[in-house]
Design a protein around this motif. Structure first.
Motif, PDB file in Angstrom:
ATOM      1  N   TYR A 131       0.592  -0.895  -0.062  1.00 15.84           N
ATOM      2  CA  TYR A 131      -0.123   0.395  -0.127  1.00 15.84           C
ATOM      3  C   TYR A 131       1.174   1.512  -0.394  1.00 15.84           C
ATOM      4  O   TYR A 131       1.455   1.205   1.040  1.00 15.84           O
ATOM      5  CB  TYR A 131      -1.010  -0.267   1.384  1.00 15.84           C
ATOM      6  N   GLY A 132       0.536   2.047  -0.975  1.00 18.88           N
ATOM      7  CA  GLY A 132       1.322   3.399  -0.900  1.00 18.88           C
ATOM      8  C   GLY A 132       2.990   2.489  -1.634  1.00 18.88           C
ATOM      9  O   GLY A 132       4.064   3.932  -1.001  1.00 18.88           O
ATOM     10  N   ASN A 133       3.350   1.942  -1.871  1.00 20.74           N
ATOM     11  CA  ASN A 133       4.703   1.987  -2.246  1.00 20.74           C
ATOM     12  C   ASN A 133       5.522   1.419  -3.362  1.00 20.74           C
ATOM     13  O   ASN A 133       5.992   0.028  -3.224  1.00 20.74           O
ATOM     14  CB  ASN A 133       5.902   0.884  -0.720  1.00 20.74           C
ATOM     15  N   PRO A 134       5.342   2.043  -4.413  1.00 17.67           N
ATOM     16  CA  PRO A 134       4.860   1.687  -5.921  1.00 17.67           C
ATOM     17  C   PRO A 134       6.406   1.032  -5.859  1.00 17.67           C
ATOM     18  O   PRO A 134       7.789   2.038  -5.273  1.00 17.67           O
ATOM     19  CB  PRO A 134       4.525   2.519  -6.857  1.00 17.67           C
ATOM     20  N   CYS A 135       7.584   0.064  -7.342  1.00 13.61           N
ATOM     21  CA  CYS A 135       8.293  -0.152  -6.829  1.00 13.61           C
ATOM     22  C   CYS A 135       9.018   0.472  -8.297  1.00 13.61           C
ATOM     23  O   CYS A 135       9.834   0.204  -8.915  1.00 13.61           O
ATOM     24  CB  CYS A 135       8.776  -1.570  -7.236  1.00 13.61           C
ATOM     25  N   THR A 136       7.936   0.830  -8.977  1.00 16.10           N
ATOM     26  CA  THR A 136       8.543   1.347 -10.639  1.00 16.10           C
ATOM     27  C   THR A 136       6.933   2.792 -11.111  1.00 16.10           C
ATOM     28  O   THR A 136       6.112   2.241 -10.650  1.00 16.10           O
ATOM     29  CB  THR A 136       8.472   0.473 -11.413  1.00 16.10           C
ATOM     30  N   GLU A 183      11.948  -7.449  -1.355  1.00 15.63           N
ATOM     31  CA  GLU A 183      12.776  -7.190  -3.183  1.00 15.63           C
ATOM     32  C   GLU A 183      12.978  -6.574  -3.572  1.00 15.63           C
ATOM     33  O   GLU A 183      13.379  -6.211  -4.243  1.00 15.63           O
ATOM     34  CB  GLU A 183      11.853  -8.482  -3.908  1.00 15.63           C
ATOM     35  N   THR A 184      11.441  -5.350  -3.666  1.00 19.71           N
ATOM     36  CA  THR A 184      11.466  -4.019  -4.211  1.00 19.71           C
ATOM     37  C   THR A 184      11.637  -2.524  -3.743  1.00 19.71           C
ATOM     38  O   THR A 184      11.884  -1.908  -4.085  1.00 19.71           O
ATOM     39  CB  THR A 184      10.837  -3.940  -5.167  1.00 19.71           C
ATOM     40  N   LYS A 185      11.632  -3.016  -2.860  1.00 23.60           N
ATOM     41  CA  LYS A 185      11.483  -1.634  -1.143  1.00 23.60           C
ATOM     42  C   LYS A 185      11.834  -2.306   0.169  1.00 23.60           C
ATOM     43  O   LYS A 185      11.955  -3.276   0.646  1.00 23.60           O
ATOM     44  CB  LYS A 185       9.817  -1.777  -0.994  1.00 23.60           C
ATOM     45  N   ASP A 186      12.808  -1.213   0.807  1.00 19.95           N
ATOM     46  CA  ASP A 186      13.243  -1.106   2.107  1.00 19.95           C
ATOM     47  C   ASP A 186      12.852  -0.484   2.708  1.00 19.95           C
ATOM     48  O   ASP A 186      12.905   0.979   2.815  1.00 19.95           O
ATOM     49  CB  ASP A 186      14.794  -0.914   1.002  1.00 19.95           C
ATOM     50  N   PRO A 187      12.292  -0.329   3.886  1.00 20.37           N
ATOM     51  CA  PRO A 187      11.960   1.109   5.070  1.00 20.37           C
ATOM     52  C   PRO A 187      12.770   1.021   5.968  1.00 20.37           C
ATOM     53  O   PRO A 187      12.965   1.814   6.189  1.00 20.37           O
ATOM     54  CB  PRO A 187      11.351  -0.182   5.477  1.00 20.37           C
ATOM     55  N   HIS A 188      14.079   0.882   5.613  1.00 18.40           N
ATOM     56  CA  HIS A 188      15.255   1.021   6.292  1.00 18.40           C
ATOM     57  C   HIS A 188      16.035   2.870   5.711  1.00 18.40           C
ATOM     58  O   HIS A 188      15.584   3.295   4.325  1.00 18.40           O
ATOM     59  CB  HIS A 188      16.545   0.542   5.913  1.00 18.40           C
ATOM     60  N   GLU A 191      12.668   8.613   5.465  1.00 19.73           N
ATOM     61  CA  GLU A 191      11.307   7.756   5.305  1.00 19.73           C
ATOM     62  C   GLU A 191      10.887   8.747   3.820  1.00 19.73           C
ATOM     63  O   GLU A 191      11.808   9.672   4.027  1.00 19.73           O
ATOM     64  CB  GLU A 191      10.465   8.358   5.524  1.00 19.73           C
ATOM     65  N   LEU A 192      10.467   9.024   2.622  1.00 21.93           N
ATOM     66  CA  LEU A 192      10.722   9.928   1.638  1.00 21.93           C
ATOM     67  C   LEU A 192       9.795   9.541   1.291  1.00 21.93           C
ATOM     68  O   LEU A 192       8.834   8.429   0.738  1.00 21.93           O
ATOM     69  CB  LEU A 192      11.923   9.003   0.223  1.00 21.93           C
ATOM     70  N   ARG A 193       8.555  10.445   0.802  1.00 15.32           N
ATOM     71  CA  ARG A 193       7.743  10.390  -0.219  1.00 15.32           C
ATOM     72  C   ARG A 193       7.151  11.533  -0.688  1.00 15.32           C
ATOM     73  O   ARG A 193       7.598  12.866  -0.880  1.00 15.32           O
ATOM     74  CB  ARG A 193       6.965  11.125   1.135  1.00 15.32           C
ATOM     75  N   GLU A 205      18.632   4.264  -4.875  1.00 15.22           N
ATOM     76  CA  GLU A 205      18.275   3.991  -3.229  1.00 15.22           C
ATOM     77  C   GLU A 205      16.847   4.379  -2.941  1.00 15.22           C
ATOM     78  O   GLU A 205      15.939   4.228  -1.995  1.00 15.22           O
ATOM     79  CB  GLU A 205      19.129   4.764  -3.024  1.00 15.22           C
ATOM     80  N   GLN A 206      16.524   6.040  -3.755  1.00 12.54           N
ATOM     81  CA  GLN A 206      15.313   6.685  -3.082  1.00 12.54           C
ATOM     82  C   GLN A 206      14.236   5.878  -3.420  1.00 12.54           C
ATOM     83  O   GLN A 206      13.417   5.996  -2.485  1.00 12.54           O
ATOM     84  CB  GLN A 206      16.118   7.810  -3.756  1.00 12.54           C
ATOM     85  N   MET A 207      14.381   5.612  -4.770  1.00 11.04           N
ATOM     86  CA  MET A 207      13.099   4.973  -5.375  1.00 11.04           C
ATOM     87  C   MET A 207      12.742   3.527  -4.020  1.00 11.04           C
ATOM     88  O   MET A 207      11.696   3.162  -4.116  1.00 11.04           O
ATOM     89  CB  MET A 207      13.025   4.354  -6.455  1.00 11.04           C
ATOM     90  N   SER A 208      13.585   2.602  -3.337  1.00 10.10           N
ATOM     91  CA  SER A 208      13.726   1.738  -2.824  1.00 10.10           C
ATOM     92  C   SER A 208      12.688   1.993  -1.438  1.00 10.10           C
ATOM     93  O   SER A 208      12.077   0.817  -0.918  1.00 10.10           O
ATOM     94  CB  SER A 208      15.086   1.425  -2.381  1.00 10.10           C
ATOM     95  N   ARG A 209      12.984   3.573  -0.468  1.00  9.15           N
ATOM     96  CA  ARG A 209      12.456   3.489   0.230  1.00  9.15           C
ATOM     97  C   ARG A 209      11.069   4.345   0.173  1.00  9.15           C
ATOM     98  O   ARG A 209      10.945   5.578   1.655  1.00  9.15           O
ATOM     99  CB  ARG A 209      13.331   4.308   1.453  1.00  9.15           C
ATOM    100  N   LEU A 210      10.836   5.100  -1.063  1.00 10.37           N
ATOM    101  CA  LEU A 210       9.461   5.605  -1.626  1.00 10.37           C
ATOM    102  C   LEU A 210       8.346   5.916  -1.200  1.00 10.37           C
ATOM    103  O   LEU A 210       8.293   4.072  -1.103  1.00 10.37           O
ATOM    104  CB  LEU A 210      10.312   6.386  -2.734  1.00 10.37           C
ATOM    105  N   SER A 211       7.205   6.371  -0.753  1.00 13.43           N
ATOM    106  CA  SER A 211       6.412   6.414  -0.414  1.00 13.43           C
ATOM    107  C   SER A 211       5.590   6.711  -1.548  1.00 13.43           C
ATOM    108  O   SER A 211       6.170   8.302  -1.512  1.00 13.43           O
ATOM    109  CB  SER A 211       5.839   6.816   0.762  1.00 13.43           C
ATOM    110  N   LEU A 212       4.749   6.429  -1.610  1.00 13.11           N
ATOM    111  CA  LEU A 212       3.057   7.491  -2.594  1.00 13.11           C
ATOM    112  C   LEU A 212       2.314   7.117  -3.303  1.00 13.11           C
ATOM    113  O   LEU A 212       1.428   5.850  -3.541  1.00 13.11           O
ATOM    114  CB  LEU A 212       4.056   7.113  -4.557  1.00 13.11           C
TER     115      LEU A 212
END
Length: 440
Positions: A131-136, A183-188, A191-193, A205-212
């Motif tokens: 939820y809210g964490n697209p990988c692309t 395998e596509t996102k990293d919550p560490h 936070e980047l929204r 690296e930013q994409m891996s922790r990005l929320s949308l």
């Protein structure tokens, strides 16, 4: 959220109805009395035991990932990011749960992960992890979906998460569709929204922790000047809750919603989602159950049933043939096209996309162009008005829309670009015949 008591009764009634319909509407007592002699009302003589085995096969849950749900710090970080949300359309079965979004019907014990990789059972509650964490996400021409009869020449903000309800052996996007969210996102990390004003670019690296989140996706779409959002690349049904909430937020801002899907979704969730969709592209992988089972781990009957009930304003059907299907079974193409004409109408666009060797079928060769041309000719002979060939650059007329009355070209395209359009007020400029689609 789990289904309420009324919803549970609806699901149980549906299952009883399917069983009753397959048995020709006979009573339970009569069915038991038939034994192995055969079930009246079915095509051919089928034993009751065979019938019950077939019914169980159609309702059988898909394979899942036992004990694979995230735990400890990873689960806590996922929750903190807001990437966890209680799922919709599922049954509580004591401490177990059954997802009812798609025909996989995954039954999960606590700690299990679903077939699509995106849902887990935590203490008797089903959660989505995407939820809210697209990988692309990208900005695409709407023709790339492909949608040739919906707002031509416009751009669509397109997003996807990991996971898919299918496991296609020739998947073009297997790097995300056959991956877990972790395998596509990293919550560490920090936070980047993503929201306007938009940055000039994003690192991996930013994409891996990005929320949308849904409201962010809508704001970004508006900032980019796109009139629509497309849920694509992997499978929107696998990120159902995220798709549905983003569709709602987009509709409130008068943006269009495009769902690019394999079509494998149950009726209730389909009804809840597609009331907010403006266009759908349904990707048919073949036209027989054996192909779906072996190549895609899916069920054709469920897809056809949902396609018939589609209420979207524009609807595409994309057949991505495995080479052997077209070579050995040309009658399958004719049957498929005949079904589309009968059940969906002659104005439904059909795209034949050239098979490209990928994933677990990388050892095969692309579909011969002449095979695709023959398939297009067969589709037209069955009565379809708008038939296209994709993934073959330079093939004359492959992506051209012709008026079904005067046969003149009314839309010409060069790959994903519209180079000429002779449609005025939704009609052919030459003879005034209505051209099916949404043209403004």
């Amino acid at each position: 959220m789990g289904l309420d008591q009324t919803s549970r009764r609806d699901v149980n009634s549906e299952l009883r109805g399917r069983c009753s319909g397959l048995a020709g509407g006979i009573s339970r007592r009569a069915a038991i009395g038939l034994g192995a002699a055969g079930v009246v009302g079915m095509t051919g003589a089928v034993s009751f035991f065979d019938f019950f085995a077939q019914w169980r096969e159609s309702e059988a849950p898909a394979d899942i990932f036992k004990g694979d749900a995230p735990t400890g710090e990873l689960w806590e970080l996922w929750q903190k990011r807001g990437w966890v949300k209680e799922a919709r359309h599922y049954l509580k079965l004591g401490r177990n749960v059954q997802c009812k979004v798609c025909p996989n019907n995954c039954i999960l014990e606590p700690g299990d992960r679903s077939h699509c990789r995106n849902k887990v059972n935590r203490d008797g509650t089903l959660y989505t992890l995407v939820y809210g964490n697209p990988c692309t996400f990208h900005v695409d021409p709407v023709e790339k979906k492909p949608l040739f009869h919906f707002m031509p020449g416009t751009l669509s903000f397109s997003l996807a998460t990991s996971g898919c309800v299918f496991r296609c052996l020739n998947c073009q996007n297997w790097e995300i569709s056959q991956k877990k969210p972790e395998e596509t996102k990293d919550p560490h990390g920090e936070e980047l929204r993503l929201k306007p004003p938009l940055p000039p670019g994003l690192t991996t690296e930013q994409m891996s922790r990005l929320s949308l989140f849904p409201e962010d996706a809508v704001a970004v779409t508006e900032a980019l000047g796109c009139p629509s959002i497309s849920y694509t690349y992997s499978e929107p049904t696998a990120f159902y809750e995220y798709t549905q909430d983003t569709c709602k937020a987009a509709r409130a801002r008068k943006l269009k919603n495009i769902v690019v899907t394999c079509g494998s979704i149950e009726e209730r969730p389909a009804r809840d989602l597609y009331q907010f969709a403006d266009a759908a592209h349904v990707d048919l992988k073949g036209f027989d159950e054996d192909t779906y089972k072996k190549l895609n781990s899916g069920k054709l009957a469920a897809i056809l049933a949902r396609s018939k009930r589609s209420t979207t304003s524009a609807y595409g059907s994309n057949h991505q043939p495995h080479r052997a299907d077209l070579h050995g079974q040309p009658d399958t193409i004719r049957r498929m096209c005949g079904w589309i004409v009968k059940e969906l109408g002659p104005d439904r666009p059909l795209h034949f996309s050239r098979f490209h060797p990928e994933h677990k079928l990388a050892h095969l060769t692309p579909t011969p162009v002449e095979t695709l041309v023959k398939a297009r000719d067969a589709a037209r002979a069955e009565g379809l008005h708008y038939v296209y060939i994709g993934n073959v650059p330079g093939l004359e007329g492959a992506e051209t829309t012709y008026c079904p009355n005067c046969r003149k070209a009314v839309v010409e395209r060069d790959i994903f670009a519209v180079t000429r359009m002779d449609i005025t007020g939704g009609k052919c400029r030459f003879c005034g015949t209505k051209i099916a689609g949404v043209w403004t």
